[in-house]
Design a protein around this motif. Structure first.
Motif, PDB file in Angstrom:
ATOM      1  N   GLY A 173     -18.164  19.666   7.620  1.00 17.96           N
ATOM      2  CA  GLY A 173     -18.929  18.770   6.743  1.00 17.96           C
ATOM      3  C   GLY A 173     -18.065  17.893   5.859  1.00 17.96           C
ATOM      4  N   LEU A 174     -16.756  17.907   6.036  1.00 16.30           N
ATOM      5  CA  LEU A 174     -15.901  17.105   5.168  1.00 16.30           C
ATOM      6  C   LEU A 174     -16.118  15.610   5.367  1.00 16.30           C
ATOM      7  CD1 LEU A 174     -12.490  19.046   5.384  1.00 16.30           C
ATOM      8  CD2 LEU A 174     -14.095  18.975   3.455  1.00 16.30           C
ATOM      9  N   TRP A 175     -16.527  15.166   6.503  1.00 16.43           N
ATOM     10  CA  TRP A 175     -16.607  13.750   6.794  1.00 16.43           C
ATOM     11  C   TRP A 175     -17.581  13.034   5.862  1.00 16.43           C
ATOM     12  CZ3 TRP A 175     -21.202  11.416   8.293  1.00 16.43           C
ATOM     13  CH2 TRP A 175     -22.225  12.283   8.690  1.00 16.43           C
ATOM     14  N   HIS A 176     -18.582  13.772   5.299  1.00 17.96           N
ATOM     15  CA  HIS A 176     -19.535  13.127   4.396  1.00 17.96           C
ATOM     16  C   HIS A 176     -19.518  13.733   2.998  1.00 17.96           C
ATOM     17  CE1 HIS A 176     -22.367  16.536   4.331  1.00 17.96           C
ATOM     18  NE2 HIS A 176     -22.152  16.652   5.629  1.00 17.96           N
ATOM     19  N   SER A 177     -18.797  14.879   2.772  1.00 22.28           N
ATOM     20  CA  SER A 177     -18.817  15.501   1.445  1.00 22.28           C
ATOM     21  C   SER A 177     -17.531  15.264   0.644  1.00 22.28           C
ATOM     22  CB  SER A 177     -19.054  17.014   1.574  1.00 22.28           C
ATOM     23  OG  SER A 177     -17.991  17.621   2.317  1.00 22.28           O
ATOM     24  N   ALA A 178     -16.401  15.048   1.292  1.00 24.14           N
ATOM     25  CA  ALA A 178     -15.136  14.893   0.577  1.00 24.14           C
ATOM     26  C   ALA A 178     -14.878  13.420   0.271  1.00 24.14           C
ATOM     27  CB  ALA A 178     -13.988  15.463   1.409  1.00 24.14           C
ATOM     28  N   PRO A 179     -14.271  13.109  -0.871  1.00 26.65           N
ATOM     29  CA  PRO A 179     -13.927  11.705  -1.186  1.00 26.65           C
ATOM     30  C   PRO A 179     -12.930  11.159  -0.175  1.00 26.65           C
ATOM     31  CG  PRO A 179     -13.815  13.080  -3.152  1.00 26.65           C
ATOM     32  CD  PRO A 179     -13.950  14.013  -1.998  1.00 26.65           C
ATOM     33  N   VAL A 180     -13.005   9.875   0.086  1.00 26.43           N
ATOM     34  CA  VAL A 180     -12.146   9.274   1.086  1.00 26.43           C
ATOM     35  C   VAL A 180     -10.676   9.342   0.680  1.00 26.43           C
ATOM     36  CG1 VAL A 180     -12.433   6.968   0.103  1.00 26.43           C
ATOM     37  CG2 VAL A 180     -11.795   7.220   2.515  1.00 26.43           C
ATOM     38  N   PHE A 184      -7.904  10.609   3.131  1.00 27.48           N
ATOM     39  CA  PHE A 184      -6.915   9.593   3.508  1.00 27.48           C
ATOM     40  C   PHE A 184      -6.262   9.073   2.219  1.00 27.48           C
ATOM     41  CE2 PHE A 184     -10.124   9.361   6.920  1.00 27.48           C
ATOM     42  CZ  PHE A 184      -9.301   9.611   8.026  1.00 27.48           C
ATOM     43  N   PRO A 185      -5.252   9.774   1.712  1.00 24.81           N
ATOM     44  CA  PRO A 185      -4.623   9.336   0.450  1.00 24.81           C
ATOM     45  C   PRO A 185      -4.075   7.917   0.566  1.00 24.81           C
ATOM     46  CG  PRO A 185      -3.932  11.559   1.032  1.00 24.81           C
ATOM     47  CD  PRO A 185      -4.669  11.027   2.218  1.00 24.81           C
ATOM     48  N   ARG A 186      -4.001   7.236  -0.560  1.00 24.99           N
ATOM     49  CA  ARG A 186      -3.505   5.864  -0.549  1.00 24.99           C
ATOM     50  C   ARG A 186      -2.026   5.804  -0.147  1.00 24.99           C
ATOM     51  NH1 ARG A 186      -6.915   2.223  -3.014  1.00 24.99           N
ATOM     52  NH2 ARG A 186      -8.680   3.110  -4.176  1.00 24.99           N
ATOM     53  N   THR A 187      -1.266   6.820  -0.510  1.00 23.94           N
ATOM     54  CA  THR A 187       0.161   6.856  -0.176  1.00 23.94           C
ATOM     55  C   THR A 187       0.508   8.223   0.402  1.00 23.94           C
ATOM     56  OG1 THR A 187       0.674   5.326  -1.981  1.00 23.94           O
ATOM     57  CG2 THR A 187       2.515   6.584  -1.045  1.00 23.94           C
ATOM     58  N   LEU A 188       1.267   8.204   1.455  1.00 21.11           N
ATOM     59  CA  LEU A 188       1.757   9.432   2.094  1.00 21.11           C
ATOM     60  C   LEU A 188       3.274   9.451   1.992  1.00 21.11           C
ATOM     61  CD1 LEU A 188      -0.413   9.416   5.355  1.00 21.11           C
ATOM     62  CD2 LEU A 188      -0.859  10.680   3.228  1.00 21.11           C
ATOM     63  N   HIS A 189       3.801  10.575   1.581  1.00 20.44           N
ATOM     64  CA  HIS A 189       5.243  10.736   1.470  1.00 20.44           C
ATOM     65  C   HIS A 189       5.722  11.723   2.535  1.00 20.44           C
ATOM     66  CE1 HIS A 189       5.339   8.547  -2.360  1.00 20.44           C
ATOM     67  NE2 HIS A 189       4.271   9.264  -2.732  1.00 20.44           N
ATOM     68  N   GLY A 190       6.766  11.329   3.215  1.00 18.21           N
ATOM     69  CA  GLY A 190       7.344  12.188   4.243  1.00 18.21           C
ATOM     70  C   GLY A 190       8.811  12.463   3.958  1.00 18.21           C
ATOM     71  N   THR A 191       9.106  13.634   3.377  1.00 17.84           N
ATOM     72  CA  THR A 191      10.495  14.003   3.101  1.00 17.84           C
ATOM     73  C   THR A 191      11.185  14.387   4.411  1.00 17.84           C
ATOM     74  OG1 THR A 191       9.882  14.800   0.913  1.00 17.84           O
ATOM     75  CG2 THR A 191      11.999  15.542   1.791  1.00 17.84           C
ATOM     76  N   ALA A 192      12.285  13.699   4.713  1.00 23.60           N
ATOM     77  CA  ALA A 192      13.051  13.936   5.952  1.00 23.60           C
ATOM     78  C   ALA A 192      12.166  13.775   7.177  1.00 23.60           C
ATOM     79  CB  ALA A 192      13.707  15.311   5.932  1.00 23.60           C
ATOM     80  N   LEU A 233     -16.445  10.545  13.622  1.00 27.46           N
ATOM     81  CA  LEU A 233     -15.070  10.067  13.733  1.00 27.46           C
ATOM     82  C   LEU A 233     -14.721   9.278  12.470  1.00 27.46           C
ATOM     83  CD1 LEU A 233     -12.396   9.407  15.226  1.00 27.46           C
ATOM     84  CD2 LEU A 233     -13.592   7.450  16.276  1.00 27.46           C
ATOM     85  N   LEU A 234     -13.606   9.647  11.830  1.00 23.34           N
ATOM     86  CA  LEU A 234     -13.074   8.950  10.670  1.00 23.34           C
ATOM     87  C   LEU A 234     -11.709   8.378  11.031  1.00 23.34           C
ATOM     88  CD1 LEU A 234     -13.874  11.505   7.798  1.00 23.34           C
ATOM     89  CD2 LEU A 234     -15.287   9.613   8.641  1.00 23.34           C
ATOM     90  N   ARG A 235     -11.454   7.117  10.570  1.00 23.83           N
ATOM     91  CA  ARG A 235     -10.187   6.458  10.890  1.00 23.83           C
ATOM     92  C   ARG A 235      -9.673   5.683   9.688  1.00 23.83           C
ATOM     93  NH1 ARG A 235     -12.013   3.062  16.069  1.00 23.83           N
ATOM     94  NH2 ARG A 235     -13.843   2.892  14.706  1.00 23.83           N
ATOM     95  N   ALA A 236      -8.336   5.470   9.704  1.00 21.74           N
ATOM     96  CA  ALA A 236      -7.694   4.667   8.654  1.00 21.74           C
ATOM     97  C   ALA A 236      -6.395   4.121   9.218  1.00 21.74           C
ATOM     98  CB  ALA A 236      -7.427   5.495   7.406  1.00 21.74           C
ATOM     99  N   ASP A 237      -5.927   3.009   8.626  1.00 23.97           N
ATOM    100  CA  ASP A 237      -4.662   2.386   9.028  1.00 23.97           C
ATOM    101  C   ASP A 237      -3.653   2.522   7.901  1.00 23.97           C
ATOM    102  OD1 ASP A 237      -5.547   1.639  11.514  1.00 23.97           O
ATOM    103  OD2 ASP A 237      -6.086  -0.416  10.944  1.00 23.97           O
ATOM    104  N   TYR A 238      -2.373   2.786   8.300  1.00 24.78           N
ATOM    105  CA  TYR A 238      -1.257   2.878   7.361  1.00 24.78           C
ATOM    106  C   TYR A 238      -0.123   1.988   7.861  1.00 24.78           C
ATOM    107  CZ  TYR A 238      -3.279   6.898   4.898  1.00 24.78           C
ATOM    108  OH  TYR A 238      -4.097   7.715   4.134  1.00 24.78           O
ATOM    109  N   ALA A 239       0.697   1.536   6.917  1.00 28.67           N
ATOM    110  CA  ALA A 239       1.903   0.770   7.227  1.00 28.67           C
ATOM    111  C   ALA A 239       3.076   1.420   6.499  1.00 28.67           C
ATOM    112  CB  ALA A 239       1.761  -0.690   6.804  1.00 28.67           C
ATOM    113  N   ASP A 240       4.250   1.308   7.092  1.00 23.87           N
ATOM    114  CA  ASP A 240       5.420   1.898   6.442  1.00 23.87           C
ATOM    115  C   ASP A 240       5.862   1.037   5.257  1.00 23.87           C
ATOM    116  OD1 ASP A 240       6.444  -0.240   7.873  1.00 23.87           O
ATOM    117  OD2 ASP A 240       8.367   0.755   8.232  1.00 23.87           O
ATOM    118  N   ALA A 241       6.837   1.517   4.512  1.00 22.82           N
ATOM    119  CA  ALA A 241       7.266   0.824   3.298  1.00 22.82           C
ATOM    120  C   ALA A 241       7.875  -0.532   3.590  1.00 22.82           C
ATOM    121  CB  ALA A 241       8.259   1.699   2.524  1.00 22.82           C
TER     122      ALA A 241
END
Length: 375
Positions: A173-180, A184-192, A233-241
């Motif tokens: 039920g997350l697709w309609h109960s959890a905030p977007v 899908f956080p606005r920023t994703l950090h990937g260490t190494a 189905l939930l989708r989002a687009d991201y771009a690198d820095a």
């Protein structure tokens, strides 16, 4: 004429001495007949042995240097020699147990040659027993830690753990109960998370409205996912820095149960469906953004993750932000290997697809665990 008259007459006959007694030839000058023979010197007696030899016939005087003397006295000579040398060896006294020679039988492992023959000391507790006790303690501790980790994974719904019914239902039920922004956080950090262990950062550039799975996948991928069903189905687009790569990430909420998700995961793993080029996910094209020219021909790398403990399928597909076509796309598992020389590997597009998919999966798991705790 009488005999006496004849014998006493003026006629004198020469006196003939009696023959000397028999003497063996010694190589020395014999005494003249006019000289009386000198008595032979008595042979010197051998040193008296400690153990007297057997009685033998004494050799006659003068026989010392003859062969007959040596033959007659050979036994006595050997006995005399043995008797005279025997006392030179000290009699062997009774040795103590410590002085006795070591036995030639193999030594036991607990004792060496220096201690062989000595009274055995009380044997201390064997080290193997102590080692077994330590191993048993470590095993119990390890089982406890594993059990605790498994219990935590069941509550959080982590991979490999047995999900609870609440966690599994809340994830659906997350697709309609959890905030977007939590999914899908606005920023994703990937260490190494980049090539060579470099850090990566991705920014969200677009979010698609929730929809069904119709026309969202190529026909073969849609067929492979069909046994699990598609609820949303939930989708989002991201771009690198650097804005040089763009990534579409999607999460399919399935309709099946735990056994159905495990069967789907097993099929994707054993048949390597996630590595087939004809099963690549489609990108989400958004006009006016960096993903405006991101279409099927621009797909460079991809990742598909079927979660066996949650009703979710997470995928990501990456490409160049300038819209260039890629003729040899490569799955993220291969593009992130050390030494890979393909264009998706050297440009980091394989790391982009894998890194974004991993972090969105983590976001969904976190929200499912929170929803289960709130109930």
């Amino acid at each position: 004429m009488s005999t006496e008259a004849n014998y006493a007459g003026p006629r004198r006959l020469p006196r003939i001495p009696p023959p000397p007694p028999y003497r063996p030839t010694t190589g020395q000058d014999e005494p003249t007949p006019d000289t009386a023979p000198e008595p032979a010197p008595a042979p010197s007696a051998p040193p008296r042995p400690t153990v007297p030899p057997k009685p033998s016939r004494p050799a006659p005087p003068g026989y010392r240097d003859t062969a007959s003397f040596h033959l007659a006295n050979a036994a006595a000579a050997w006995q005399t020699r043995s008797a005279t040398k025997a006392p030179r060896k000290p009699a062997r006294a009774e040795t103590s147990p410590q002085e006795r020679p070591a036995d030639r039988t193999p030594l036991p492992p607990e004792r060496d040659a220096a201690t062989l023959g000595q009274p055995a000391e009380p044997t201390p507790p064997r080290r193997p027993a102590v080692r077994r006790a330590l191993v048993a303690g470590c095993l119990v501790l390890g089982l406890g830690l594993i059990g605790g980790a498994a219990a935590g994974s069941w509550l959080a719904g982590e991979p490999g753990g047995r999900p609870s019914a609440a966690t599994f239902g809340d994830a659906r039920g997350l697709w309609h109960s959890a905030p977007v922004n939590s999914l899908f956080p606005r920023t994703l950090h990937g260490t190494a998370a980049g090539p060579g262990g470099a850090d990566r950062t991705w920014h969200r550039i677009a979010v698609a409205p929730d929809t069904n799975c119709a026309d969202a996948f190529d026909p073969l991928l849609a067929k492979a996912l069909s046994p699990a069903g598609c609820k949303r189905l939930l989708r989002a687009d991201y771009a690198d820095a650097t804005h040089s790569s763009v990534i579409t990430v999607g999460v399919v909420t399935t309709r099946t149960d735990v056994s159905g998700m495990r069967a789907l995961d097993k099929r994707f793993t054993t048949e390597r469906l996630a590595a087939r080029r004809d099963l690549m996910p489609r990108p989400y094209t958004v006009p006016g953004t960096l993903a405006a020219d991101f279409g099927p021909a621009q797909r460079a790398s991809w990742s598909i993750q079927v979660l066996p403990d949650m009703p979710l399928v997470v995928y990501a597909v990456s490409g160049f932000a300038d819209g260039r076509e890629v003729t040899a796309p490569q799955p993220a598992d291969e593009a992130t290997r050390t030494g890979a020389t393909s264009a998706p590997a050297q440009s980091g597009l394989g790391h982009d697809a894998a890194g974004v998919a991993d972090r969105i999966e983590h976001a969904f798991r976190t929200q499912a665990a929170k929803a289960a705790e709130e109930e």
